[in-house]
Design a protein around this motif. Structure first.
Motif, PDB file in Angstrom:
ATOM      1  N   TRP A 127       7.690   7.735   2.183  1.00 12.77           N
ATOM      2  CA  TRP A 127       7.080   7.877   3.504  1.00 12.77           C
ATOM      3  C   TRP A 127       7.992   8.756   4.361  1.00 12.77           C
ATOM      4  O   TRP A 127       9.194   8.875   4.102  1.00 12.77           O
ATOM      5  CB  TRP A 127       6.909   6.517   4.174  1.00 12.77           C
ATOM      6  CG  TRP A 127       5.873   5.624   3.554  1.00 12.77           C
ATOM      7  CD1 TRP A 127       5.611   5.455   2.219  1.00 12.77           C
ATOM      8  CD2 TRP A 127       4.975   4.761   4.241  1.00 12.77           C
ATOM      9  NE1 TRP A 127       4.617   4.543   2.037  1.00 12.77           N
ATOM     10  CE2 TRP A 127       4.193   4.094   3.259  1.00 12.77           C
ATOM     11  CE3 TRP A 127       4.737   4.480   5.578  1.00 12.77           C
ATOM     12  CZ2 TRP A 127       3.210   3.167   3.583  1.00 12.77           C
ATOM     13  CZ3 TRP A 127       3.765   3.553   5.912  1.00 12.77           C
ATOM     14  CH2 TRP A 127       3.008   2.909   4.926  1.00 12.77           C
ATOM     15  N   SER A 137       0.828  -1.210   0.000  1.00 13.75           N
ATOM     16  CA  SER A 137       0.000   0.000   0.000  1.00 13.75           C
ATOM     17  C   SER A 137       0.858   1.254   0.000  1.00 13.75           C
ATOM     18  O   SER A 137       2.020   1.238   0.424  1.00 13.75           O
ATOM     19  CB  SER A 137      -0.923   0.019   1.220  1.00 13.75           C
ATOM     20  OG  SER A 137      -0.294   0.609   2.336  1.00 13.75           O
ATOM     21  N   THR A 138       0.272   2.350  -0.439  1.00 10.15           N
ATOM     22  CA  THR A 138       0.894   3.648  -0.252  1.00 10.15           C
ATOM     23  C   THR A 138       0.636   4.110   1.182  1.00 10.15           C
ATOM     24  O   THR A 138      -0.184   3.537   1.905  1.00 10.15           O
ATOM     25  CB  THR A 138       0.309   4.679  -1.222  1.00 10.15           C
ATOM     26  OG1 THR A 138      -1.082   4.867  -0.905  1.00 10.15           O
ATOM     27  CG2 THR A 138       0.448   4.216  -2.665  1.00 10.15           C
ATOM     28  N   GLN A 139       1.319   5.179   1.562  1.00  8.61           N
ATOM     29  CA  GLN A 139       1.085   5.720   2.899  1.00  8.61           C
ATOM     30  C   GLN A 139      -0.347   6.246   3.017  1.00  8.61           C
ATOM     31  O   GLN A 139      -1.005   6.061   4.039  1.00  8.61           O
ATOM     32  CB  GLN A 139       2.092   6.831   3.199  1.00  8.61           C
ATOM     33  CG  GLN A 139       2.035   7.367   4.625  1.00  8.61           C
ATOM     34  CD  GLN A 139       0.954   8.411   4.832  1.00  8.61           C
ATOM     35  OE1 GLN A 139       0.597   9.130   3.881  1.00  8.61           O
ATOM     36  NE2 GLN A 139       0.423   8.489   6.050  1.00  8.61           N
ATOM     37  N   HIS A 185      10.236   4.855  -0.119  1.00  8.80           N
ATOM     38  CA  HIS A 185       8.957   4.953  -0.824  1.00  8.80           C
ATOM     39  C   HIS A 185       8.220   6.259  -0.500  1.00  8.80           C
ATOM     40  O   HIS A 185       6.981   6.300  -0.507  1.00  8.80           O
ATOM     41  CB  HIS A 185       8.072   3.749  -0.509  1.00  8.80           C
ATOM     42  CG  HIS A 185       8.751   2.432  -0.727  1.00  8.80           C
ATOM     43  ND1 HIS A 185       9.033   1.941  -1.980  1.00  8.80           N
ATOM     44  CD2 HIS A 185       9.238   1.518   0.154  1.00  8.80           C
ATOM     45  CE1 HIS A 185       9.648   0.765  -1.875  1.00  8.80           C
ATOM     46  NE2 HIS A 185       9.791   0.495  -0.578  1.00  8.80           N
TER      47      HIS A 185
END
Length: 695
Positions: A608, A564-566, A606
């Motif tokens: 984050w 997943s993305t943040q 990524h």
């Protein structure tokens, strides 16, 4: 009267051979812990005969036996002293080594004719004495020794951070390739990976070594650095050197698997020698007055200290040193191109400045360094420039001595990867019932059951029939939520069946993660739907009769390295918490890809950020149970807490020692996080320590 006279005669004589003082049994056995003196004390000065020790210059090829116990605040029980050795007015090039037993080829200090120079040394004692030998082939040197602290034996031999002296031994010499290490100069801008564990009395398991690094045959001026092979290179110097002279410096080198990288950051080649003096047991210090290494960090980048002036250097809360409760800091002091020759003194800020002891002698215009253990008071160390000119001072942190012990972990809970589940619900119910009984019988009052990623991947799962996918070495097992609920109910039944009387109200956490299929095309299982479904599962399980007497909470292993993305992870969490006002969440992820160094408000992998991790791991119904498999993971979480404001509620730690014995034990994982957060926010770390097993 005759006995007193005899002692004076022995202490004042020089010897040409190898004066043998046998290492004490206590020093060679149990570990030792450190006691810092408030103010350094001069115990040897051959110019004056200080403390009743030798008076008179020491010829080349000769040595003296100096008594330390009972002098300068050193008790008779001391096994080792931490001291600054200064070579004053040498008439020829040479070196000084302090030792007991047979005289080694190692050195503590290299000097050049006509130049006074200082270095730190950790000197092992025998009957309170140590031999100090002038390794020069000719000429004389005056020897001065100032004691800054001492070690006392008695700690457990396996207690992390305790010190073990060894007979000084050469473990690296790029001129000859000793101990199987590099032969040939260290190239410009390069480094050498040196194996120290397993040589010179240092076990492979050692966490750090106290050494003297010597540079010879340097082609240009430069700087030596040292760092663990599995940690980022910091480019913070331990030793500055110049061409045409042998230069030595003390250092504590962090090891990984017995190895360290020794680097030369400047333009010319140089030969490097490493002589070991002792080692520290690996791990995070739990005892008072043990030693805690940290990844190097800079706490003072420059600024002039005036002639004959003092400056307080704040170190508490810097670079891994606790906000309070540290007795001493291991720091590298760099004097950069001073205007005039002189020296540095280091002492506790609440004490008067000592009249003469020094930790670093420097020449005009020459950058020089020394690594010293400096006593702390009020969060500061005090440094005095005794030169008649101003000097630029740079300070790096290498470690510290905690003044207090930390609570020991008394019990470890179980966390399970449920990788024994199958597509047969009946078999899974039977297996989970057995796991529940086992966990109850073991007295676990907290259990984390790590299920797998939420999914709608077919053919078993779909948008109309979502569930989880359990990752196994033999493949993936899909479980619709009704099936997952039924096997969890079986776990509760097994736990209740075998729970001993008086166990209280155990907490069972049912965990998912943010891995799996998070694509945004149809069929799509949205983050909000996943979060709401997990909240429904936790609510239903908590209301089931089989969970009577248990507290059921949700958990999520959220990591940047998963699918997943943040933003999607944040949407999941918001929907989970909104679905039921009573549902609780345990954040049990790792700080994937965040800096391993003391870096606040940083960006992680990524895209984050530490602040985003903080937002996911905090909240009125959220507690953090971070994965602490290695020491740097504790550093990451301490900096996440600092980046977000310092209000994380740490339930404890999650380790995986049962799966991988190369990672931190549960007790060490807990100690690592406690030590780390004590240096940035001081928040409490709960006592929940869960170790991951396969089911």
């Amino acid at each position: 009267m005759r006995r007193a006279l005899l002692l004076v005669v022995v202490a004042s004589s020089t010897f040409a051979g190898a004066a043998v003082l046998a290492p004490s049994a206590s020093a060679a056995g149990a570990g030792s812990t450190y006691v810092a003196l408030p103010v350094p004390q001069r115990v040897v000065d051959t110019r004056t005969g200080a403390a009743g020790n030798h008076k008179g210059a020491v010829p080349g090829g000769h040595g003296i036996s100096a008594l330390f116990a009972g002098r300068g605040g050193v008790p008779t029980a001391a096994t080792t002293v931490v001291a600054t050795i200064t070579a004053v007015s040498p008439t020829a090039n040479g070196g000084i080594v302090g030792y007991v037993g047979s005289r080694p080829t190692a050195t503590n200090l290299q000097f050049s004719a006509g130049h006074s120079v200082s270095d730190t040394a950790i000197l092992q004692l025998s009957s309170g004495r140590v031999n100090l030998f002038n390794q020069a082939a000719r000429g004389t040197v005056q020897i001065v020794v100032d004691v800054s602290g001492y070690y006392v034996a008695g700690a457990s031999s396996a207690d992390p951070g305790t010190y073990h002296p060894v007979q000084p031994s050469r473990v690296v010499d790029t001129r000859t390739g000793v101990a199987g290490n590099r032969k040939g100069p260290v190239p410009a801008g390069g480094g050498t990976s040196a194996t120290i564990g397993g040589h010179g009395g240092v076990p492979v398991s050692a966490g750090a070594v106290a050494v003297t690094i010597t540079v010879v045959n340097a082609k240009q001026a430069g700087m030596i650095i040292g760092y663990r092979p599995d940690e980022p290179k910091q480019n913070l110097g331990l030793l500055h050197f110049v061409p045409g002279a042998s230069t030595s410096g003390f250092a504590v080198l962090r090891l990984s698997g017995g190895r360290v990288i020794v680097g030369n950051t400047w333009a010319g080649t140089a030969d490097v020698i490493v002589d070991v003096q002792g080692y520290y047991d690996i791990g995070f210090a739990q005892s008072a007055n043990a030693f805690q290494t940290v990844i190097q960090s800079r706490v003072r980048a420059g600024g002039a200290v005036g002639a004959n002036a003092s400056v307080a250097i704040p170190v508490a809360g810097k670079g891994g040193i606790p906000l309070s409760g540290a007795a001493a800091a291991l720091v590298t002091l760099h004097v950069v191109t001073p205007a005039k020759a002189g020296g540095l003194q280091v002492y506790r800020p609440d004490q008067p400045r000592p009249s003469s002891p020094t930790v670093l002698q420097f020449a005009a215009g020459q950058t020089m360094s020394n690594v010293v253990l400096a006593p702390i008071s009020g969060g500061n160390i005090e440094v005095h420039n005794s030169s008649a000119g101003a000097a630029t001072l740079v300070v790096d942190i290498d470690g510290y001595v905690p003044a207090a012990a930390i609570p020991a972990v008394t019990s470890t809970s179980t966390a399970r990867y449920l990788n024994d589940l199958t597509s047969s619900v009946a078999l899974d119910q039977l297996a989970m019932n057995g796991h529940g009984c086992d966990d109850a019988t073991a007295g676990n009052t907290f259990v984390l059951l790590d299920v797998g990623a939420q999914s709608v991947t077919g053919p078993t799962l779909s948008t109309a029939n979502p569930g989880v996918v359990v990752a196994k070495a033999s493949g993936r097992v899909p479980l619709p939520y009704p099936d997952l609920k039924s096997i969890m109910v079986s776990y509760f039944a097994g736990y209740s069946r075998c729970a001993p009387a008086g166990i209280g109200t155990p907490k069972i956490a049912i965990g998912t993660n943010n891995d799996g299929d998070w694509n945004t095309t149809d069929p799509h299982y949205s983050p909000a739907a996943r979060g709401a479904d997990w909240a429904d599962l936790i609510r239903d399980l908590g209301a089931d009769p089989s969970s009577t007497g248990l507290t059921v909470v949700g958990a999520n292993d959220i990591e940047a390295g998963f699918a997943s993305t943040q933003a999607q992870a944040a949407q999941w969490e918001a929907a989970y918490l909104a679905a039921d006002p009573d549902v609780q969440l345990i954040f049990n992820g790792s700080a994937d890809g965040c800096p391993k160094t003391w870096t606040t408000n940083a960006t992680c992998a990524h895209s984050w950020t530490e602040k985003q991790y903080y937002a996911l791991a905090t909240g009125p119904r959220t507690t953090a149970l971070p994965q602490i498999y290695f020491g740097y993971m504790a550093t990451q979480w301490a900096e996440i807490d600092a980046s977000g404001g310092g209000n994380l509620r740490f339930a404890g730690v999650l380790t995986e020692y049962a799966l991988d014995s190369g990672t931190l034990t549960p007790a060490q994982g807990h100690a690592a996080l406690l030590r780390a957060v004590s240096s940035v926010t001081g928040v409490a770390v709960g006592g929940t320590v869960a170790d991951i097993h396969d089911a």
